[in-house]
Design a protein around this motif. Structure first.
Motif, PDB file in Angstrom:
ATOM      1  N   VAL A   1       0.409  -0.548  -0.292  1.00 34.71           N
ATOM      2  CA  VAL A   1      -0.040   0.213   0.081  1.00 34.71           C
ATOM      3  C   VAL A   1       0.944   1.248   0.390  1.00 34.71           C
ATOM      4  N   GLU A   2       0.538   1.391  -0.621  1.00 36.66           N
ATOM      5  CA  GLU A   2       1.436   3.284  -1.207  1.00 36.66           C
ATOM      6  C   GLU A   2       0.308   4.512  -0.250  1.00 36.66           C
ATOM      7  N   LEU A   3       0.779   5.209   1.132  1.00 37.81           N
ATOM      8  CA  LEU A   3      -0.428   5.781   1.538  1.00 37.81           C
ATOM      9  C   LEU A   3       0.392   7.050   0.666  1.00 37.81           C
ATOM     10  N   ILE A   4      -1.172   7.966   0.714  1.00 37.75           N
ATOM     11  CA  ILE A   4      -0.860   9.261  -0.116  1.00 37.75           C
ATOM     12  C   ILE A   4      -0.962  10.772   0.618  1.00 37.75           C
ATOM     13  N   LYS A   5      -0.114  11.708   1.219  1.00 39.63           N
ATOM     14  CA  LYS A   5      -0.248  12.984   1.311  1.00 39.63           C
ATOM     15  C   LYS A   5      -1.482  13.106   0.896  1.00 39.63           C
ATOM     16  N   GLU A   6      -2.884  14.726   1.397  1.00 35.86           N
ATOM     17  CA  GLU A   6      -3.020  15.640   0.293  1.00 35.86           C
ATOM     18  C   GLU A   6      -2.482  15.799  -0.368  1.00 35.86           C
ATOM     19  N   ASN A   7      -3.135  15.766  -1.945  1.00 40.39           N
ATOM     20  CA  ASN A   7      -2.517  16.781  -2.775  1.00 40.39           C
ATOM     21  C   ASN A   7      -1.150  16.686  -3.389  1.00 40.39           C
ATOM     22  N   ALA A   8      -0.938  15.355  -3.212  1.00 39.21           N
ATOM     23  CA  ALA A   8       0.673  15.533  -2.937  1.00 39.21           C
ATOM     24  C   ALA A   8       0.434  13.608  -4.534  1.00 39.21           C
ATOM     25  N   VAL A   9       1.691  13.549  -5.065  1.00 37.96           N
ATOM     26  CA  VAL A   9       1.608  13.164  -6.128  1.00 37.96           C
ATOM     27  C   VAL A   9       2.098  11.580  -5.834  1.00 37.96           C
ATOM     28  N   SER A  10       1.014  10.818  -6.435  1.00 38.59           N
ATOM     29  CA  SER A  10       1.637   9.677  -6.003  1.00 38.59           C
ATOM     30  C   SER A  10       2.981   9.020  -7.287  1.00 38.59           C
ATOM     31  N   SER A  11       3.854   8.391  -6.510  1.00 41.08           N
ATOM     32  CA  SER A  11       4.933   8.288  -7.355  1.00 41.08           C
ATOM     33  C   SER A  11       5.735   6.376  -7.615  1.00 41.08           C
ATOM     34  N   GLY A  12       4.381   6.115  -7.039  1.00 41.01           N
ATOM     35  CA  GLY A  12       4.331   4.367  -7.553  1.00 41.01           C
ATOM     36  C   GLY A  12       3.618   4.167  -8.474  1.00 41.01           C
ATOM     37  N   GLY A  13       3.558   3.176  -8.902  1.00 39.19           N
ATOM     38  CA  GLY A  13       3.049   2.178  -9.791  1.00 39.19           C
ATOM     39  C   GLY A  13       1.711   1.782  -9.490  1.00 39.19           C
ATOM     40  N   GLY A  14       1.107   1.067  -9.869  1.00 40.12           N
ATOM     41  CA  GLY A  14      -0.140   0.655  -9.682  1.00 40.12           C
ATOM     42  C   GLY A  14      -1.782   1.050  -9.565  1.00 40.12           C
ATOM     43  N   ARG A  15      -2.998   0.076  -9.136  1.00 41.72           N
ATOM     44  CA  ARG A  15      -3.710   0.347  -8.606  1.00 41.72           C
ATOM     45  C   ARG A  15      -4.238   0.818  -7.857  1.00 41.72           C
ATOM     46  N   GLY A  16      -4.725   1.760  -7.643  1.00 40.97           N
ATOM     47  CA  GLY A  16      -5.105   2.834  -6.151  1.00 40.97           C
ATOM     48  C   GLY A  16      -6.699   3.694  -6.244  1.00 40.97           C
ATOM     49  N   VAL A  17      -7.221   4.146  -4.946  1.00 44.59           N
ATOM     50  CA  VAL A  17      -7.910   4.943  -4.979  1.00 44.59           C
ATOM     51  C   VAL A  17      -7.293   5.988  -4.670  1.00 44.59           C
ATOM     52  N   ARG A  18      -8.438   7.267  -4.747  1.00 44.33           N
ATOM     53  CA  ARG A  18      -7.657   8.863  -3.999  1.00 44.33           C
ATOM     54  C   ARG A  18      -9.117   9.409  -4.055  1.00 44.33           C
ATOM     55  N   LEU A  19      -9.325   9.518  -2.805  1.00 41.93           N
ATOM     56  CA  LEU A  19     -10.566  10.246  -2.746  1.00 41.93           C
ATOM     57  C   LEU A  19      -9.924  12.234  -3.708  1.00 41.93           C
ATOM     58  N   ARG A  20     -10.678  12.710  -4.200  1.00 44.80           N
ATOM     59  CA  ARG A  20     -10.575  13.760  -5.523  1.00 44.80           C
ATOM     60  C   ARG A  20     -11.089  14.776  -4.586  1.00 44.80           C
ATOM     61  N   ASP A  21     -11.862  15.221  -3.881  1.00 47.41           N
ATOM     62  CA  ASP A  21     -12.735  15.791  -3.225  1.00 47.41           C
ATOM     63  C   ASP A  21     -11.911  15.874  -1.189  1.00 47.41           C
ATOM     64  N   PRO A  22     -11.067  17.037  -0.679  1.00 47.31           N
ATOM     65  CA  PRO A  22     -10.415  16.289   0.786  1.00 47.31           C
ATOM     66  C   PRO A  22     -11.567  16.990   1.127  1.00 47.31           C
ATOM     67  N   THR A  23     -12.676  17.606   0.927  1.00 43.42           N
ATOM     68  CA  THR A  23     -13.651  16.946   2.165  1.00 43.42           C
ATOM     69  C   THR A  23     -14.534  16.229   2.525  1.00 43.42           C
ATOM     70  N   SER A  24     -14.680  16.544   3.818  1.00 37.91           N
ATOM     71  CA  SER A  24     -15.430  14.269   4.325  1.00 37.91           C
ATOM     72  C   SER A  24     -16.618  14.792   3.828  1.00 37.91           C
ATOM     73  N   PRO A  25     -16.786  13.110   3.452  1.00 39.79           N
ATOM     74  CA  PRO A  25     -18.224  12.602   2.905  1.00 39.79           C
ATOM     75  C   PRO A  25     -19.172  13.410   3.481  1.00 39.79           C
ATOM     76  N   THR A  26     -19.617  13.651   4.660  1.00 43.19           N
ATOM     77  CA  THR A  26     -20.708  13.513   5.356  1.00 43.19           C
ATOM     78  C   THR A  26     -21.003  15.489   5.519  1.00 43.19           C
ATOM     79  N   LEU A  27     -20.015  15.383   4.739  1.00 42.85           N
ATOM     80  CA  LEU A  27     -20.096  17.392   4.595  1.00 42.85           C
ATOM     81  C   LEU A  27     -19.954  18.036   3.359  1.00 42.85           C
ATOM     82  N   ARG A  28     -20.272  17.019   1.931  1.00 43.81           N
ATOM     83  CA  ARG A  28     -20.594  17.071   1.136  1.00 43.81           C
ATOM     84  C   ARG A  28     -21.857  16.979   0.662  1.00 43.81           C
TER      85      ARG A  28
END
Length: 102
Positions: free
Chosen positions: A62-89
């Motif tokens: 697992v590559e843990l990606i910091k907010e607004n950071a670029v992923s340096s690794g390859g492979g598949r994964g997911v990322r939450l595009r909107d940093p707002t909490s899902p409950t606030l959207r």
């Protein structure tokens, strides 16, 4: 910093339950449960335990990606595009049913 949602997502990507992650990280099951149950914000807890969990996830690929950071690794994964909490959207808008428009 790691969020509870990131921790749950990382575990899900690996197909691990909480017990398996706890065993791989060398921490107790209640530790994982507390880390994932934390409300919004970042995972809180003993730094040593958090470090063990992060290291276990990284060992498993697992590559843990910091907010607004670029992923340096390859492979598949997911990322939450909107940093707002899902409950606030706003909930997604549905297209009106044709029957209700007529």
């Amino acid at each position: 910093m790691l969020t509870p949602a990131q921790l749950r997502a990382a575990r899900a990507l690996l197909g691990f339950d909480q017990r398996t992650l706890a065993e791989l990280a060398g921490v107790s099951l209640p530790t994982i449960q507390r880390m994932e149950a934390t409300g919004s914000g970042y995972v809180r807890g003993v730094v040593e335990s958090l470090t063990k969990v992060v290291e276990a996830l990284e060992r498993e690929g697992v590559e843990l990606i910091k907010e607004n950071a670029v992923s340096s690794g390859g492979g598949r994964g997911v990322r939450l595009r909107d940093p707002t909490s899902p409950t606030l959207r706003e909930p997604p808008r549905r297209a009106p049913d044709k029957a209700s428009v007529a």
